[in-house]
Design a protein around this motif. Sequence first.
Motif, short mmCIF file in Angstrom:
data_model
loop_
_atom_site.label_atom_id
_atom_site.label_comp_id
_atom_site.label_asym_id
_atom_site.label_seq_id
_atom_site.Cartn_x
_atom_site.Cartn_y
_atom_site.Cartn_z
N THR A 127 0.83 -1.20 0.00
CA THR A 127 0.00 0.00 0.00
C THR A 127 0.86 1.25 0.00
O THR A 127 0.57 2.23 -0.71
N SER A 128 1.93 1.25 0.80
CA SER A 128 2.81 2.41 0.82
C SER A 128 3.49 2.62 -0.52
O SER A 128 3.65 3.76 -0.99
N GLN A 129 3.87 1.54 -1.19
CA GLN A 129 4.49 1.66 -2.51
C GLN A 129 3.49 2.17 -3.55
O GLN A 129 3.82 2.98 -4.41
N ALA A 130 2.25 1.69 -3.45
CA ALA A 130 1.22 2.17 -4.37
C ALA A 130 0.95 3.66 -4.17
O ALA A 130 0.77 4.41 -5.14
N TRP A 146 3.87 5.60 -5.81
CA TRP A 146 3.78 5.63 -7.27
C TRP A 146 2.58 6.45 -7.74
O TRP A 146 2.62 7.07 -8.81
N ALA A 147 1.50 6.46 -6.96
CA ALA A 147 0.30 7.17 -7.37
C ALA A 147 0.49 8.68 -7.39
O ALA A 147 -0.16 9.38 -8.18
N PHE A 148 1.39 9.19 -6.55
CA PHE A 148 1.60 10.64 -6.47
C PHE A 148 2.91 11.07 -7.13
O PHE A 148 3.31 12.23 -7.00
N THR A 149 3.56 10.16 -7.82
CA THR A 149 4.80 10.49 -8.53
C THR A 149 4.73 10.00 -9.97
O THR A 149 3.82 9.25 -10.34
N LEU A 150 5.69 10.40 -10.75
CA LEU A 150 5.77 9.98 -12.15
C LEU A 150 7.22 9.66 -12.47
O LEU A 150 8.12 10.47 -12.22
N GLU A 151 7.44 8.47 -13.03
CA GLU A 151 8.80 8.04 -13.36
C GLU A 151 9.33 8.81 -14.56
O GLU A 151 8.61 9.08 -15.52
N GLN A 152 10.60 9.15 -14.48
CA GLN A 152 11.24 9.86 -15.58
C GLN A 152 11.30 8.97 -16.83
O GLN A 152 11.43 7.75 -16.72
N PRO A 153 11.18 9.57 -18.04
CA PRO A 153 11.14 8.75 -19.27
C PRO A 153 12.34 7.84 -19.42
O PRO A 153 12.22 6.72 -19.90
N TRP A 154 13.53 8.30 -19.04
CA TRP A 154 14.74 7.51 -19.22
C TRP A 154 15.35 7.12 -17.89
O TRP A 154 16.55 6.95 -17.76
N GLY A 155 14.50 6.95 -16.87
CA GLY A 155 14.98 6.58 -15.55
C GLY A 155 15.44 7.80 -14.76
O GLY A 155 15.22 8.95 -15.14
N ALA A 168 -2.47 4.56 -9.08
CA ALA A 168 -3.60 5.43 -8.74
C ALA A 168 -4.91 4.67 -8.85
O ALA A 168 -5.81 4.83 -8.00
N GLN A 169 -5.04 3.83 -9.87
CA GLN A 169 -6.26 3.01 -10.00
C GLN A 169 -6.40 2.04 -8.83
O GLN A 169 -7.51 1.79 -8.35
N SER A 170 -5.28 1.48 -8.37
CA SER A 170 -5.34 0.54 -7.25
C SER A 170 -5.77 1.25 -5.97
O SER A 170 -6.49 0.66 -5.14
N ILE A 171 -5.35 2.50 -5.80
CA ILE A 171 -5.78 3.26 -4.63
C ILE A 171 -7.28 3.51 -4.68
O ILE A 171 -8.00 3.40 -3.67
N ILE A 172 -7.79 3.83 -5.86
CA ILE A 172 -9.23 4.05 -6.01
C ILE A 172 -10.01 2.77 -5.70
O ILE A 172 -11.03 2.80 -5.00
N LEU A 173 -9.53 1.64 -6.19
CA LEU A 173 -10.20 0.37 -5.92
C LEU A 173 -10.13 0.03 -4.44
O LEU A 173 -11.11 -0.47 -3.86
N MET A 174 -9.00 0.31 -3.81
CA MET A 174 -8.87 0.06 -2.38
C MET A 174 -9.85 0.91 -1.58
O MET A 174 -10.49 0.43 -0.64
N LEU A 175 -10.01 2.17 -1.95
CA LEU A 175 -10.96 3.04 -1.26
C LEU A 175 -12.39 2.55 -1.44
O LEU A 175 -13.22 2.65 -0.52
N LEU A 176 -12.69 2.00 -2.62
CA LEU A 176 -14.01 1.44 -2.85
C LEU A 176 -14.28 0.25 -1.93
O LEU A 176 -15.36 0.13 -1.33
N VAL A 177 -13.30 -0.63 -1.80
CA VAL A 177 -13.44 -1.79 -0.91
C VAL A 177 -13.55 -1.34 0.54
O VAL A 177 -14.36 -1.88 1.32
#
Length: 294
Positions: free
Chosen positions: A32-35, A38-47, A267-276
């Motif tokens: 959950t902490s990793q999700a 990732w939900a509030f960040t964006l990976e750089q195109p080339w790392g 971000a989608q997994s966080i939304i699904l978790m909130l629904l559950v």
Amino acid sequence: MERRAYYRNKGLPWLLIAPQLLLVLVFFYWPTSQALYWAFTLEQPWGGGNTWVGWDNFLSIFHDKEYWGTVVRSAFYACCTTALSMFMALTLAVFVDRSLKGTRAFQSVYVWPYAIAAPAAGVAFRFMFAPEAGLIGAINDIWPGIWNPAINGYQALGMIIVCHSWLGIGYNFIFFLAALQMIPRSISEAGAMDGARPVRRMLDLQLPLIAPTVFFLLIINLISSFTDSFGLIDTMTEGGPFGSTEVMVYKIYFDGFKGLDYSGAAAQSIILMLLVVALTFVQFKWVEKRVHYN
């Protein structure tokens, strides 16, 4: 007088619950902490690490019409599987509770589907519903093309709904049968003496008395439909045809592992978790307190 257990060794209680705490930490809190990261960040195109983007990933999802289509499809899928599974389980439980001829022999058989893994059931149902084999193949020989879930999205979704409902019948059956057997026989006998038929006795007498069980299973089945459909969809349709069987949990997998959009999938997994979590909140705060035997 209330009794409490006391341990002379203060570290013993923590040692006893340590395995459970470790499992919860490793398989729930850490993912959950990793999700969330990732939900509030964006990976750089080339790392080179992740960049903080705040709510941008969520806003991008909410403005995506395809995602809202997936949400509507998931809600429809959950409602259909829940209604079908609970109806069949309640029907079987009523027949077993009445001790009709042959019900004891089939009582254990009704529970077997719950012990089957979803991917295994998906493979079996995919074979049974194959348009070129078995009964379906014979029907297609008479009316060519009347059934082909490989190109018809409605048929593919219906096939998965039937399979998921079948898997949940055993679980629901156990609870319904236990609830029905807790009702005093004198109530049903009184209804029968008043001339009420079995269906009327079920609707007017038994069903209101097992309302807590019905609402409990309703929430549990809805949660299961939203979260436990991945194995079936991956083995039966892989989200196709044309995304017609892609529900929320499968879209998370597809966008994350195939589309490599880790931030969007998180971000989608966080939304699904909130629904559950919301459904669980309804179960504990509303259903269990407001629905009771009278």
